[in-house]
Design a protein around this motif. Structure first.
Motif, PDB file in Angstrom:
ATOM      1  N   GLU A   1      53.017  45.625  35.792  1.00 21.04           N
ATOM      2  CA  GLU A   1      52.355  46.709  35.050  1.00 21.04           C
ATOM      3  C   GLU A   1      51.468  46.131  33.951  1.00 21.04           C
ATOM      4  O   GLU A   1      50.350  46.602  33.726  1.00 21.04           O
ATOM      5  CB  GLU A   1      53.397  47.654  34.464  1.00 21.04           C
ATOM      6  CG  GLU A   1      54.035  48.585  35.486  1.00 21.04           C
ATOM      7  CD  GLU A   1      52.991  49.444  36.208  1.00 21.04           C
ATOM      8  OE1 GLU A   1      52.143  50.058  35.526  1.00 21.04           O
ATOM      9  OE2 GLU A   1      53.010  49.458  37.458  1.00 21.04           O
ATOM     10  N   ASN A   2      51.956  45.117  33.260  1.00 18.81           N
ATOM     11  CA  ASN A   2      51.132  44.464  32.232  1.00 18.81           C
ATOM     12  C   ASN A   2      49.873  43.855  32.846  1.00 18.81           C
ATOM     13  O   ASN A   2      48.772  43.970  32.295  1.00 18.81           O
ATOM     14  CB  ASN A   2      51.933  43.367  31.523  1.00 18.81           C
ATOM     15  CG  ASN A   2      53.009  43.903  30.609  1.00 18.81           C
ATOM     16  OD1 ASN A   2      52.990  45.072  30.222  1.00 18.81           O
ATOM     17  ND2 ASN A   2      53.953  43.044  30.243  1.00 18.81           N
ATOM     18  N   ARG A   3      50.043  43.215  33.985  1.00 22.02           N
ATOM     19  CA  ARG A   3      48.890  42.585  34.648  1.00 22.02           C
ATOM     20  C   ARG A   3      47.896  43.639  35.142  1.00 22.02           C
ATOM     21  O   ARG A   3      46.677  43.444  35.043  1.00 22.02           O
ATOM     22  CB  ARG A   3      49.355  41.707  35.807  1.00 22.02           C
ATOM     23  CG  ARG A   3      50.089  40.450  35.376  1.00 22.02           C
ATOM     24  CD  ARG A   3      50.384  39.562  36.591  1.00 22.02           C
ATOM     25  NE  ARG A   3      51.088  38.343  36.209  1.00 22.02           N
ATOM     26  CZ  ARG A   3      51.380  37.353  37.056  1.00 22.02           C
ATOM     27  NH1 ARG A   3      51.025  37.461  38.340  1.00 22.02           N
ATOM     28  NH2 ARG A   3      52.021  36.273  36.647  1.00 22.02           N
ATOM     29  N   ARG A   4      48.401  44.748  35.650  1.00 19.49           N
ATOM     30  CA  ARG A   4      47.496  45.815  36.112  1.00 19.49           C
ATOM     31  C   ARG A   4      46.700  46.384  34.944  1.00 19.49           C
ATOM     32  O   ARG A   4      45.505  46.667  35.067  1.00 19.49           O
ATOM     33  CB  ARG A   4      48.295  46.926  36.804  1.00 19.49           C
ATOM     34  CG  ARG A   4      48.841  46.543  38.169  1.00 19.49           C
ATOM     35  CD  ARG A   4      49.442  47.736  38.890  1.00 19.49           C
ATOM     36  NE  ARG A   4      50.076  47.320  40.131  1.00 19.49           N
ATOM     37  CZ  ARG A   4      51.385  47.099  40.275  1.00 19.49           C
ATOM     38  NH1 ARG A   4      52.202  47.284  39.224  1.00 19.49           N
ATOM     39  NH2 ARG A   4      51.880  46.715  41.430  1.00 19.49           N
ATOM     40  N   LYS A   5      47.362  46.538  33.817  1.00 19.82           N
ATOM     41  CA  LYS A   5      46.680  47.040  32.635  1.00 19.82           C
ATOM     42  C   LYS A   5      45.605  46.049  32.183  1.00 19.82           C
ATOM     43  O   LYS A   5      44.501  46.435  31.783  1.00 19.82           O
ATOM     44  CB  LYS A   5      47.695  47.285  31.514  1.00 19.82           C
ATOM     45  CG  LYS A   5      47.143  48.050  30.335  1.00 19.82           C
ATOM     46  CD  LYS A   5      48.266  48.463  29.389  1.00 19.82           C
ATOM     47  CE  LYS A   5      47.732  49.304  28.235  1.00 19.82           C
ATOM     48  NZ  LYS A   5      48.829  49.753  27.332  1.00 19.82           N
ATOM     49  N   MET A   6      45.936  44.774  32.271  1.00 25.01           N
ATOM     50  CA  MET A   6      44.977  43.735  31.914  1.00 25.01           C
ATOM     51  C   MET A   6      43.790  43.763  32.881  1.00 25.01           C
ATOM     52  O   MET A   6      42.629  43.623  32.468  1.00 25.01           O
ATOM     53  CB  MET A   6      45.676  42.376  31.966  1.00 25.01           C
ATOM     54  CG  MET A   6      44.859  41.239  31.412  1.00 25.01           C
ATOM     55  SD  MET A   6      44.600  41.450  29.648  1.00 25.01           S
ATOM     56  CE  MET A   6      43.081  40.550  29.457  1.00 25.01           C
ATOM     57  N   ALA A   7      44.069  43.943  34.156  1.00 29.00           N
ATOM     58  CA  ALA A   7      43.002  44.029  35.155  1.00 29.00           C
ATOM     59  C   ALA A   7      42.066  45.194  34.835  1.00 29.00           C
ATOM     60  O   ALA A   7      40.834  45.058  34.920  1.00 29.00           O
ATOM     61  CB  ALA A   7      43.600  44.185  36.548  1.00 29.00           C
ATOM     62  N   ASP A   8      42.631  46.321  34.452  1.00 30.81           N
ATOM     63  CA  ASP A   8      41.810  47.482  34.093  1.00 30.81           C
ATOM     64  C   ASP A   8      40.907  47.169  32.902  1.00 30.81           C
ATOM     65  O   ASP A   8      39.730  47.541  32.886  1.00 30.81           O
ATOM     66  CB  ASP A   8      42.692  48.689  33.776  1.00 30.81           C
ATOM     67  CG  ASP A   8      43.378  49.274  35.007  1.00 30.81           C
ATOM     68  OD1 ASP A   8      42.927  48.968  36.131  1.00 30.81           O
ATOM     69  OD2 ASP A   8      44.361  50.016  34.845  1.00 30.81           O
ATOM     70  N   LEU A   9      41.463  46.498  31.902  1.00 30.68           N
ATOM     71  CA  LEU A   9      40.679  46.145  30.724  1.00 30.68           C
ATOM     72  C   LEU A   9      39.503  45.248  31.076  1.00 30.68           C
ATOM     73  O   LEU A   9      38.434  45.329  30.472  1.00 30.68           O
ATOM     74  CB  LEU A   9      41.564  45.440  29.691  1.00 30.68           C
ATOM     75  CG  LEU A   9      42.542  46.306  28.899  1.00 30.68           C
ATOM     76  CD1 LEU A   9      43.438  45.430  28.033  1.00 30.68           C
ATOM     77  CD2 LEU A   9      41.799  47.314  28.027  1.00 30.68           C
ATOM     78  N   LEU A  10      39.711  44.396  32.078  1.00 29.23           N
ATOM     79  CA  LEU A  10      38.667  43.454  32.492  1.00 29.23           C
ATOM     80  C   LEU A  10      37.757  44.028  33.576  1.00 29.23           C
ATOM     81  O   LEU A  10      36.890  43.328  34.082  1.00 29.23           O
ATOM     82  CB  LEU A  10      39.312  42.163  32.995  1.00 29.23           C
ATOM     83  CG  LEU A  10      40.079  41.349  31.945  1.00 29.23           C
ATOM     84  CD1 LEU A  10      40.867  40.227  32.603  1.00 29.23           C
ATOM     85  CD2 LEU A  10      39.123  40.785  30.900  1.00 29.23           C
ATOM     86  N   ARG A  11      38.010  45.280  33.955  1.00 28.60           N
ATOM     87  CA  ARG A  11      37.259  45.951  35.023  1.00 28.60           C
ATOM     88  C   ARG A  11      37.388  45.172  36.334  1.00 28.60           C
ATOM     89  O   ARG A  11      36.425  44.907  37.038  1.00 28.60           O
ATOM     90  CB  ARG A  11      35.784  46.136  34.637  1.00 28.60           C
ATOM     91  CG  ARG A  11      35.587  46.856  33.329  1.00 28.60           C
ATOM     92  CD  ARG A  11      34.128  47.152  33.022  1.00 28.60           C
ATOM     93  NE  ARG A  11      33.254  46.009  33.235  1.00 28.60           N
ATOM     94  CZ  ARG A  11      33.112  45.002  32.368  1.00 28.60           C
ATOM     95  NH1 ARG A  11      33.801  44.996  31.238  1.00 28.60           N
ATOM     96  NH2 ARG A  11      32.283  43.999  32.619  1.00 28.60           N
ATOM     97  N   MET A  12      38.636  44.793  36.626  1.00 32.20           N
ATOM     98  CA  MET A  12      38.929  44.046  37.840  1.00 32.20           C
ATOM     99  C   MET A  12      40.155  44.652  38.514  1.00 32.20           C
ATOM    100  O   MET A  12      40.754  45.601  38.012  1.00 32.20           O
ATOM    101  CB  MET A  12      39.180  42.566  37.506  1.00 32.20           C
ATOM    102  CG  MET A  12      38.019  41.887  36.816  1.00 32.20           C
ATOM    103  SD  MET A  12      38.294  40.121  36.555  1.00 32.20           S
ATOM    104  CE  MET A  12      38.033  39.515  38.233  1.00 32.20           C
ATOM    105  N   ARG A  13      40.533  44.065  39.650  1.00 34.67           N
ATOM    106  CA  ARG A  13      41.755  44.463  40.335  1.00 34.67           C
ATOM    107  C   ARG A  13      42.780  43.332  40.230  1.00 34.67           C
ATOM    108  O   ARG A  13      42.404  42.161  40.092  1.00 34.67           O
ATOM    109  CB  ARG A  13      41.469  44.744  41.813  1.00 34.67           C
ATOM    110  CG  ARG A  13      40.495  45.897  42.040  1.00 34.67           C
ATOM    111  CD  ARG A  13      40.004  45.899  43.468  1.00 34.67           C
ATOM    112  NE  ARG A  13      39.262  44.661  43.768  1.00 34.67           N
ATOM    113  CZ  ARG A  13      38.733  44.374  44.947  1.00 34.67           C
ATOM    114  NH1 ARG A  13      38.842  45.215  45.961  1.00 34.67           N
ATOM    115  NH2 ARG A  13      38.085  43.235  45.143  1.00 34.67           N
TER     116      ARG A  13
END
Length: 253
Positions: free
Chosen positions: A42-54
């Motif tokens: 979940e932390n990584r997914r949130k980070m991906a969203d912040l970076l506009r990535m998957r």
């Protein structure tokens, strides 16, 4: 989600996640050092969203304090992003020419190194704990890039991330002698006469290794945040059950 961005341009983003009490497991990003893997994802997914990535754009390694390196290709996208079983094995340095791949490195006191070479379209990450430093992982990686990838060392830009400070990196003589054997680390070490312990500035030894590879001093930046003393730092020395920061870099297409 506390994140420190060292570079954030249209073409390049590089930074490090920081400890954050508002996130799961204080924003721990490491699947190999966690209480509940699903929360790390979940932390990584949130980070991906912040970076506009998957999340499937991430590439992670199973780090072993080695001097092993790996060239990441398009076929590696997603390795280690959701499980350690398919991460790049036994590797502490990753580099790639591929755009839109987020290279990751994990640390809690060890030195994370993020680098780019705009002329070659190349980016990379290095994990250099003291064992990796005495094995010269950074020097070997940049020598490889010079010799095998025809990179000009003057074209690299290097960011050395938050790590354990010299004040808190206290070691016995056995570790001190390993650094001394390098032949160029003496100026980055001192002995405390009261305790007999040695204190080593691992960040500056890593910087020296980059310089020995030919990278200009002016192209190297250091984040002097101490992961032990700063409340936003994860420190294995302070807590053996500590989470991990994630150093990351991506080149945008």
């Amino acid at each position: 989600m506390k994140t420190k961005l060292y570079v954030n341009s249209a073409k390049l983003t590089a930074g490090i996640t920081m400890k954050d009490s508002d996130e799961f497991e204080f924003n721990n990003m490491a699947l190999h050092a966690c209480d509940e893997p699903s929360l790390i994802l979940e932390n990584r997914r949130k980070m991906a969203d912040l970076l506009r990535m998957r999340l499937t754009d991430f590439v992670c390694a199973n780090q072993t304090h080695s001097a092993h390196l790996y060239r990441v290709g398009a076929e590696d996208k997603g390795r280690g992003s959701t499980a350690t079983e398919n991460a790049v094995d036994d590797t502490d340095a990753l580099y790639t020419y591929e755009p839109n791949i987020l290279l990751c490195t994990f640390a809690a006191d060890c030195v994370p190194v993020l680098f780019s070479n705009e002329k070659k379209g190349l980016i990379g990450v290095i994990h250099s704990g003291w064992q990796g430093t005495v094995k010269e992982v950074s020097l070997k990686l940049f020598e490889h890039l010079k010799n095998e990838e025809a990179c000009n060392p003057e074209d690299f830009n290097v960011q050395i991330g938050a790590a354990l400070s010299q004040e808190k990196f206290e070691v016995d003589e056995d570790v001190y002698l390993k650094f001394k054997a390098l032949g160029y680390a003496d100026e980055f070490m001192y002995q405390n006469p009261d305790t007999g312990k040695y204190h080593i500035d691992n960040q500056l030894v890593v910087k020296k290794q980059c310089e020995l590879a030919g990278i200009p001093t002016g192209n190297i930046s250091i984040d002097r945040t101490c992961t032990y003393m700063n409340p936003e730092g994860f420190s294995y020395r302070a807590d053996k059950k500590s989470g991990r920061h994630m150093g990351f870099i991506v080149r945008r297409a």
